[in-house]
Design a protein around this motif. Structure first.
Motif, short mmCIF file in Angstrom:
data_model
loop_
_atom_site.label_atom_id
_atom_site.label_comp_id
_atom_site.label_asym_id
_atom_site.label_seq_id
_atom_site.Cartn_x
_atom_site.Cartn_y
_atom_site.Cartn_z
N ALA A 1 123.83 54.62 7.87
CA ALA A 1 122.91 53.53 7.54
C ALA A 1 121.88 54.61 6.96
O ALA A 1 121.74 55.65 6.97
CB ALA A 1 122.09 53.06 8.94
N GLY A 2 121.02 53.76 6.09
CA GLY A 2 120.05 54.28 5.29
C GLY A 2 119.02 54.95 5.98
O GLY A 2 118.46 55.99 5.63
N PHE B 1 109.17 52.17 2.22
CA PHE B 1 110.08 52.18 3.24
C PHE B 1 111.41 52.99 3.36
O PHE B 1 112.03 53.03 2.33
CB PHE B 1 110.47 50.29 3.05
CG PHE B 1 111.59 49.80 4.22
CD1 PHE B 1 110.83 49.06 5.44
CD2 PHE B 1 112.80 50.22 4.12
CE1 PHE B 1 111.45 48.60 6.30
CE2 PHE B 1 113.53 49.71 5.28
CZ PHE B 1 112.95 48.82 6.48
N HIS B 2 111.37 53.49 4.63
CA HIS B 2 112.41 54.34 4.70
C HIS B 2 113.36 54.38 5.81
O HIS B 2 113.91 55.29 6.40
CB HIS B 2 111.98 56.08 4.71
CG HIS B 2 110.99 56.24 3.58
ND1 HIS B 2 111.55 56.27 2.08
CD2 HIS B 2 109.57 56.39 3.53
CE1 HIS B 2 110.30 56.60 1.38
NE2 HIS B 2 109.38 56.83 2.07
N GLU C 1 110.09 56.37 -2.39
CA GLU C 1 110.65 55.70 -3.04
C GLU C 1 110.40 55.73 -4.60
O GLU C 1 109.28 55.36 -4.69
CB GLU C 1 110.55 54.22 -2.58
CG GLU C 1 111.04 53.87 -1.20
CD GLU C 1 110.93 52.22 -0.92
OE1 GLU C 1 111.68 51.66 -1.38
OE2 GLU C 1 109.74 51.95 -0.24
N VAL D 1 117.75 51.87 -2.06
CA VAL D 1 117.76 50.45 -2.86
C VAL D 1 118.38 51.00 -4.23
O VAL D 1 119.20 50.08 -4.90
CB VAL D 1 116.44 50.08 -2.46
CG1 VAL D 1 116.30 48.88 -3.67
CG2 VAL D 1 116.23 49.33 -1.35
C1 LIG Z 1 114.21 52.25 0.65
C2 LIG Z 1 115.15 52.02 1.69
N1 LIG Z 1 115.33 53.19 2.48
C3 LIG Z 1 115.85 53.08 3.78
C4 LIG Z 1 116.29 51.72 4.06
C5 LIG Z 1 117.05 51.72 5.41
O1 LIG Z 1 118.29 51.42 5.23
P1 LIG Z 1 119.30 50.75 6.53
O2 LIG Z 1 118.70 49.49 6.75
O3 LIG Z 1 120.63 50.80 5.91
O4 LIG Z 1 119.23 51.72 7.64
C6 LIG Z 1 116.06 50.68 3.57
C7 LIG Z 1 116.62 49.49 3.94
O5 LIG Z 1 116.30 48.42 3.50
C8 LIG Z 1 115.43 50.55 2.23
O6 LIG Z 1 115.30 49.81 1.58
#
Ligand SMILES: Cc1ncc(COP(=O)(O)O)c(C=O)c1O
Length: 432
Positions: free
Chosen positions: A113-114, A141-142, A206, A239
């Motif tokens: 996952a991100g 957002f991270h 970001e 993203v």
């Molecule tokens: C810029 C950014 N970083 C990290 C994440 C987290 O990713 P994940 O939802 O796959 O954990 C997101 C999720 O939308 C995001 O937009």
């Protein structure tokens, strides 16, 4: 289509969800709709209502739902086994494709996952630098880690660089390890880096923050400052990776970080994300390359999962073709122009914020350049406009249109008509 009819079956599912899921949902999206299926640029709910889809699974479905080449790749892998924990050829090929595409990527480490990708990127930055603090930008957002949740969307922003935790349950001490700066304000970032440089393990940003493009010189300035102070620069490209360009925002804006987090598109709609970066930083994942106390172990049951990797590879194959990004940008430009003319034509003061592959409207006459100016937007008007669009068969997140390669002329026409209708109704409601 105007107005949505819900079947008893969908309403029953919504009730079951309320019984068994906190807040009646998966935590992501409004719980009053249950999606049954998606194809190309459209999705259908359990009642059979059809929507042009700008939610796109929150971004991963960049080439459209159920793309035949992605489906074929997944169906070829499934009967051969779906996860091995061990290295597999598809995962290795995907890593190779990422290293070829992404400027900062000498090496890649897969996660699921991100949130994990940004978490580990910050950890290896700290390991490399031997310092604890992270500089992040307000409203950035991270994902959901303790660090990432600092000043992600603070209701009562504090004075910079004081972080505000955006979740209960985070140890109070984490707040002291994160410094917050305003996005697009190089001067403040520079003064913080000068003042705290010796305590900083990394800077995470970001490159395109939520909806807000970087001002000319902002990313370049961050790159120069972090290089000067020897601080790893992390781009969160979860993203923007493969959405703004084949090499992500770092290609699009022409600034190369030391590390980046990737996710969404690279998994082709399956749970797969990655940390990618320069050799010396990625070496912290390799115990043979760094001192024992500089090693950062990283293990994940599903890392490099072959089904997800097959979907990601098939997606990248499509994205390599000539004309793909030109098409997405052309679609986005048409939609941005249509959104602006519908709302401005109805007398609303609006800013269309973003880049053609990802944008939204902010109901304000002020320019939007960071988190605090985003808050100038009239959230009630936006919510109502989104609801009117939903009734007209447009599905989107609260504040984002994700554009897809699969959005075709009929999708665009339907959306532009919906913009006009919804704007006219919004105007008539305002008069009352
Ligand atoms: C810029 C950014 N970083 C990290 C994440 C987290 O990713 P994940 O939802 O796959 O954990 C997101 C999720 O939308 C995001 O937009």
């Amino acid at each position: 289509m105007t107005g949505l009819t819900k079947t008893e079956a969908e309403l029953a599912l919504i009730e079951t969800a309320k019984r068994v899921l906190p807040a009646g949902g998966f935590g992501n999206f409004a719980s009053d709709v249950v999606i049954r299926e998606g194809r190309a640029g459209r999705v259908w709910d359990e009642s059979g209502n059809e929507y042009v889809d700008f939610l796109l699974g929150s971004g991963p479905m960049f080439i459209g739902h159920a793309h035949p080449e992605v489906t074929a790749a997944v169906l070829a892998q499934v009967p051969k086994g779906t996860t091995f924990f061990a290295n597999n050829a598809t995962g290795i090929r995907l890593a190779e494709a990422l290293c070829e595409a992404v400027p900062c990527a000498d090496k890649v480490r897969f996660v699921s996952a991100g949130s994990e990708a940004t978490f580990y990127a910050m950890r290896i930055a700290r390991a490399h630098r031997g310092r604890d603090k992270i500089l992040k930008f307000e409203g950035g957002f991270h994902g959901m880690s303790d660090y990432a949740l600092m000043s992600m969307a603070p209701k009562r922003p504090a004075n910079f660089p004081q972080a505000v935790p955006d979740s209960a349950g985070i140890p109070a001490k984490v707040r002291d390890e994160v410094l917050i700066a305003p996005f697009n304000d190089l001067e403040t970032a520079a003064s913080l880096i000068r003042e705290y440089g010796d305590e900083l393990g990394g800077v995470i940003v970001e490159p395109f923050q939520r909806l807000v493009p970087p001002k000319p010189g902002f990313l370049e300035g961050l790159r120069a400052l972090t290089t000067e102070h020897g601080i790893p620069l992390i781009f969160d490209e979860v993203v923007t990776g493969f959405r703004f360009a084949y090499g992500g925002a770092q290609s699009y804006y022409g600034v190369t970080p030391d590390l980046c987090a990737l996710g969404k598109i690279i998994g082709g709609g399956f749970p797969l994300a990655a940390i990618a970066g320069r050799e010396e930083l990625m070496a912290h994942f390799d115990k043979d390359r760094v001192a024992e106390d500089a090693f950062a172990p990283q293990i994940g049951t599903l890392s490099g999962n072959p089904v997800a990797a097959a979907a990601g590879l098939a997606t990248l194959e499509v994205l390599k073709r000539p004309g793909v990004y030109e098409q997405v940008f052309a679609t986005g430009r048409q939609l941005m122009a249509g959104l602006e003319s519908a709302l401005a034509g109805a007398g609303f003061a609006v800013q269309i914020v973003g880049e053609p592959p990802l944008f939204d409207v902010v109901f304000t006459d002020q320019s939007v350049q960071d988190y605090r100016t985003t808050l100038n937007g009239d959230a009630t008007l936006l919510r109502r406009f989104n609801a009117l669009l939903r009734e007209r068969g447009i599905l989107k997140g609260e504040s984002k249109y994700y554009v897809s390669l699969a959005h075709d002329a009929a999708d665009i026409r339907h959306t532009l008509d919906a913009f006009q209708d919804a704007a006219a109704i919004l105007k008539s409601e305002r008069r009352r």
